[in-house]
Structures are given as structure tokens and as C-alpha cells.
Design an enzyme around this catalytic site. Sequence first.
Site, short mmCIF file in Angstrom:
data_model
loop_
_atom_site.label_atom_id
_atom_site.label_comp_id
_atom_site.label_asym_id
_atom_site.label_seq_id
_atom_site.Cartn_x
_atom_site.Cartn_y
_atom_site.Cartn_z
N ARG A 59 -7.53 35.96 18.68
CA ARG A 59 -8.73 35.48 19.40
C ARG A 59 -9.73 36.59 19.66
NH1 ARG A 59 -4.37 32.10 21.19
NH2 ARG A 59 -3.73 33.68 22.68
N GLU A 96 7.35 39.83 26.80
CA GLU A 96 8.21 39.34 27.89
C GLU A 96 9.64 39.16 27.36
OE1 GLU A 96 5.87 36.43 29.88
OE2 GLU A 96 7.34 36.25 31.49
#
Length: 176
Positions: A59, A96
Site C-alpha cells: 500500500r 506478531e
Amino acid sequence: MNKIKNAIRTIPNFPIDGIMFRDVTTLYSNSEAMKEVIKLTCDYWKNKSLTIIAGIEARGFITGSIIANQLSLPFVPIRKKGKLPYDKLSQDYELEYGKASIEIHSDALNGNDNVLIVDDLIATGGTALASIELVKKLNGNISGCSFIIDLPKLGGKEKIEKEGIEVQALCSFEGH
Ligand code: AMP
């Protein structure tokens, strides 16, 4: 700024439970809100002696390339592992869950470039910090980082600012 924030759609529990996914596709399809993104970003950075814009896949390519064009600067991509065809440098970073790696072409910078790193969103800052390391490995100066969205709870913006790097974020959302 509200025009920008209101144009971002939130998808709860995507891609996994507990994540509020901030979906910028609705912002990218809103030309008025996008004009504001580009204007606010270019106004902020135009007198800061940038020489190149580096956009993070995927993006960050969209806003990064428009910003580069508006400021009449070159654009270089920072890509996920295995996508760039020429000689490249890699940087691993923690996600994560697990690890990832990003890459930049070894001839992407001139050695003395002043680089603005662009992505849509900063969360933990892992992706942006890995990008900063890649630019440093090529002897580039980090002029700053620019994001549309900050998730302050995850602390990434603060982490980068602690390194003495200027960070711009156009709006923020609570939580993950
Ligand atoms: P981080 O490395 O933790 O700062 O994560 C930033 C990267 O992950 C950006 O490229 C974002 O596009 C993506 N990302 C992380 N969290 C979210 C979220 N809640 N919504 C949308 N994208 C996210």
C-alpha cells in the site's frame, strides 16, 4: 483530516481475531480524500530537502509514487522477499507471529540520498524500522517517515521518534 479518517473502512477480526483491519481501499477510491492525503504530505515534506521517496510494499507504493511524482522526485520500492529481480539487500524483522524479510535493490540510492519512507499504516513499527535499516545499509540519510494511519497503542511511531527520526501520521485509531 476527518475527511481522510472517515474514508477509511474498518473490518473487525481480519485477518485474525482481535485485529481491527484499517482498510484503505475505500480511501484510495475517494479522490477528494486522496487529494487531501497527497496535499498534507507534500506540504509537510516539500522544504525538507528530500531527494528520494521509498514506498513499502504494497500500500506504500500507491501513496509513495503519487507523492514522488508531485514532488518531482524518484520513487524506489521496498519489497517483500523474493520479488526484486536485480542485486538486493535484505533485512529480517519480527512479526506478531514469526518473521519476515524485506528487500531493496542495491543500486536504489546514490549514497547521499535524503529518503522519505512511506507506508499506509504504522503499528508496531517493525516494518518501518526494517526499511530504515535497509536505507542505512545503502548509506542513505533518513529524512523521515510518513504514514496515513498511526495505531498509537502499538507504539511504533514513538519507537521511531526515539531514534531521532521525524514521523508524520495523518490520522490515528485506538486499539489494534
Ligand atoms: P508494523 O510493522 O507492526 O508497524 O505493521 C505495519 C504494516 O502492517 C503496514 O504495512 C500495514 O499495512 C500492516 N498493518 C498492521 N496492522 C494493520 C491494521 N490494523 N490494519 C491494516 N494494516 C495493518
